[in-house]
Write a protein that holds these residues in place. Structure first.
Motif, PDB file in Angstrom:
ATOM      1  N   TYR A 129       0.684   8.797   7.251  1.00  0.00           N
ATOM      2  CA  TYR A 129       0.775   7.345   7.397  1.00  0.00           C
ATOM      3  C   TYR A 129       1.452   6.972   8.710  1.00  0.00           C
ATOM      4  CZ  TYR A 129      -0.849   6.655   2.623  1.00  0.00           C
ATOM      5  OH  TYR A 129      -1.606   6.635   1.484  1.00  0.00           O
ATOM      6  N   ASP A 166       2.512   1.700  -3.448  1.00  0.00           N
ATOM      7  CA  ASP A 166       1.587   2.146  -4.495  1.00  0.00           C
ATOM      8  C   ASP A 166       1.095   3.569  -4.256  1.00  0.00           C
ATOM      9  OD1 ASP A 166       1.847  -0.304  -5.687  1.00  0.00           O
ATOM     10  OD2 ASP A 166       0.004  -1.144  -4.849  1.00  0.00           O
ATOM     11  N   GLN A 167       0.841   3.917  -3.015  1.00  0.00           N
ATOM     12  CA  GLN A 167       0.324   5.247  -2.711  1.00  0.00           C
ATOM     13  C   GLN A 167       1.375   6.342  -2.867  1.00  0.00           C
ATOM     14  OE1 GLN A 167      -3.061   4.975  -2.871  1.00  0.00           O
ATOM     15  NE2 GLN A 167      -3.327   6.150  -0.992  1.00  0.00           N
ATOM     16  N   LEU A 168       2.610   6.043  -2.495  1.00  0.00           N
ATOM     17  CA  LEU A 168       3.663   7.062  -2.492  1.00  0.00           C
ATOM     18  C   LEU A 168       4.672   6.895  -3.619  1.00  0.00           C
ATOM     19  CD1 LEU A 168       4.347   7.107   1.361  1.00  0.00           C
ATOM     20  CD2 LEU A 168       2.883   8.649   0.050  1.00  0.00           C
ATOM     21  N   TYR A 213       0.827  -1.204   0.000  1.00  0.00           N
ATOM     22  CA  TYR A 213       0.000   0.000   0.000  1.00  0.00           C
ATOM     23  C   TYR A 213       0.863   1.257   0.000  1.00  0.00           C
ATOM     24  CZ  TYR A 213      -3.965   3.015   1.251  1.00  0.00           C
ATOM     25  OH  TYR A 213      -4.938   3.984   1.273  1.00  0.00           O
ATOM     26  N   LEU A 214       1.894   1.292   0.838  1.00  0.00           N
ATOM     27  CA  LEU A 214       2.779   2.448   0.874  1.00  0.00           C
ATOM     28  C   LEU A 214       3.496   2.635  -0.460  1.00  0.00           C
ATOM     29  CD1 LEU A 214       4.419   2.234   4.422  1.00  0.00           C
ATOM     30  CD2 LEU A 214       2.582   3.735   3.673  1.00  0.00           C
ATOM     31  N   SER A 247      -5.222   9.162   3.537  1.00  0.00           N
ATOM     32  CA  SER A 247      -3.932   9.844   3.498  1.00  0.00           C
ATOM     33  C   SER A 247      -3.224   9.656   2.161  1.00  0.00           C
ATOM     34  CB  SER A 247      -3.024   9.334   4.622  1.00  0.00           C
ATOM     35  OG  SER A 247      -3.616   9.559   5.867  1.00  0.00           O
ATOM     36  N   ALA A 248      -2.325  10.598   1.890  1.00  0.00           N
ATOM     37  CA  ALA A 248      -1.453  10.483   0.712  1.00  0.00           C
ATOM     38  C   ALA A 248      -0.070  11.045   1.018  1.00  0.00           C
ATOM     39  CB  ALA A 248      -2.067  11.212  -0.479  1.00  0.00           C
ATOM     40  N   LYS A 283      -7.007  -1.606  -3.856  1.00  0.00           N
ATOM     41  CA  LYS A 283      -6.002  -1.517  -2.797  1.00  0.00           C
ATOM     42  C   LYS A 283      -6.550  -0.984  -1.476  1.00  0.00           C
ATOM     43  CE  LYS A 283      -4.442   2.973  -4.593  1.00  0.00           C
ATOM     44  NZ  LYS A 283      -3.311   3.687  -5.232  1.00  0.00           N
ATOM     45  N   HIS A 284      -7.722  -0.366  -1.493  1.00  0.00           N
ATOM     46  CA  HIS A 284      -8.302   0.171  -0.270  1.00  0.00           C
ATOM     47  C   HIS A 284      -9.145  -0.859   0.489  1.00  0.00           C
ATOM     48  CE1 HIS A 284      -7.753   3.768  -2.914  1.00  0.00           C
ATOM     49  NE2 HIS A 284      -7.226   4.247  -1.814  1.00  0.00           N
ATOM     50  N   TYR A 301      -6.917  -6.912  -2.093  1.00  0.00           N
ATOM     51  CA  TYR A 301      -6.008  -5.874  -2.588  1.00  0.00           C
ATOM     52  C   TYR A 301      -5.916  -5.912  -4.111  1.00  0.00           C
ATOM     53  CZ  TYR A 301      -2.050  -2.646  -2.483  1.00  0.00           C
ATOM     54  OH  TYR A 301      -1.236  -1.549  -2.642  1.00  0.00           O
TER      55      TYR A 301
END
Length: 404
Positions: free
Chosen positions: A304, A238-240, A235-236, A298-299, A365-366, A361
């Motif tokens: 996070y 993909d998000q960041l 998740y981290l 969050s983004a 992913k959420h 996922y």
């Protein structure tokens, strides 16, 4: 008494550490051995099944044979089975064992590790239940919960540090620290007489009123913990939009922050709050929901980190809440059996959570965080309803209290 509590804390920490040392090194080892990625999942799943099956058995044995004996057997078995597992890996890396024989030996020895770990966890929890009054059970279980959480958080970090020397070095460390823990338990834990005959120890059912509620809370808690461990890194990344190295660093920082939050909250719980199980479950559920919401909305890395801290606080109140509640839901002669069922819940969650959350996922992913949030919200509502129930007289043989 403090020396005994310290020894039990160290015992649980080493048991969880032994389980978590293996996870980070399995992917690279599997590839070095020429096996498929699915084989790694098979070994981890079968190890979790062994843990789920053996936890209630070890708990009942500790009721009938004594807590200290089972703790010593657990550490002896952990050290020896880890030695066998390491020997098989060493043989595979050097080409001495290959193919199906190698895979079968790895599954067998990994299963042995999973079978002995719950001996320590179940007997330690039952021992803590034996030596504490009902009014202080929540604080006592918070000590074991802190050890549990520290093992979950710091195990991968310690394994990562030892891999700088070599892939098998985390296992060498695991063999040694299990042997050290055996010696410490042998010296510091006074022998405790069996508290039950085998027949009475076997009467505990996971479906019996009172106990089943806390086992459900335990399942929700452990699903949340395993979900963060399994999905958090993906998740981290993909998000960041992080690199693999950046992902590892971000995940390590997040888990370390969770670990620090766990230690601080446990200190506050043990020293000052001493909340009963119901209150810990209610607070932990609400905070866990908040942590999942922050994850979802969050983004930025700073937020996070906040989510990891909230996750740690929520989990660290939930864990002693369901452990103490399960302990209070049964009589003195059934502490081991109840602790064994708590250990089984940990094993079951390690089986179903990775498969379920990984599948979710792939869809979105959420979704894994939504699942945990929904489960935690249901737990919060249930805990609030339980807190409003009037006190009830407890049967003398069950030692049940209004806080169950």
């Amino acid at each position: 008494m403090n020396k005994i509590k310290g020894s039990l804390f160290f015992s649980v920490f080493v048991a969880m550490l032994g389980m978590m040392l293996i996870a980070p090194i399995m992917p690279p080892l599997i590839r070095e051995l020429g096996l498929r990625e699915s084989h790694s999942g098979l070994m981890i799943s079968l190890g979790s099944i062994a843990m789920a099956v053996m936890a209630p058995i070890w708990g009942r044995i500790s009721d009938s044979k004594g807590r200290k004996l089972v703790i010593l057997m657990g550490f002896a078995g952990m050290s020896m089975s880890c030695l066998l597992f390491t020997a098989v890996l060493f043989g595979g890396l050097n080409g001495w064992v290959q193919g199906g024989v190698l895979l079968a030996l790895l599954i067998l020895t990994r299963g042995l590790i999973g079978a002995f770990i719950p001996a320590v966890l179940s007997a330690s929890q039952a021992y803590m239940g034996d030596m504490t009054e009902e009014s202080e059970r929540g604080g006592a279980m918070a000590i074991l919960s802190a050890a549990n959480g520290m093992g979950l958080v710091f195990g991968p970090a310690i394994a990562g540090a030892f891999t700088l020397i070599g892939l098998l070095w985390p296992l060498y460390f695991g063999i040694a620290i299990a042997a050290v823990a055996l010696v410490i338990a042998l010296i510091t834990l006074p022998p405790a007489k069996p508290v039950a005959r085998e027949k009475s120890a076997a009467k505990v059912s996971p479906l019996q009123p009172g106990l089943r509620t806390y086992l459900i809370f335990g399942l929700i808690t452990m699903i949340a913990i395993v979900t963060i461990q399994v999905i958090g890194g993906f998740y981290l990344q993909d998000q960041l939009a992080l690199s693999p190295e950046g992902t590892a660093q971000a995940m390590s920082i997040g888990l370390m922050c969770s670990g620090v939050a766990m230690l601080v909250v446990q200190l506050v719980q043990v020293k000052w709050l001493n909340w009963p199980p119901r209150r810990m479950l209610a607070a932990g559920s609400v905070i866990l929901v908040a942590g999942m919401v922050v994850f979802l909305l969050s983004a930025q890395m700073a937020l996070y980190i906040l989510a990891f801290v909230l996750f740690g606080i929520g989990a660290v109140w939930l864990m002693p809440g369901f452990m103490a509640g399960a302990s209070l839901a049964v009589g003195q002669e059934q502490q081991g059996a109840a602790a064994g069922l708590v250990g089984a819940v940990q094993g079951v969650s390690a089986i179903i959570a990775p498969i379920t959350t990984a599948s979710l996922y792939q869809i979105d992913k959420h979704l894994p965080f939504v699942l945990v949030a929904v489960l935690a919200l249901a737990a919060a509502v249930s805990a609030g309803w339980m807190a409003r129930k009037p006190y009830m007289a407890a049967p003398a043989t069950k030692k049940e209290t209004a806080d169950r």
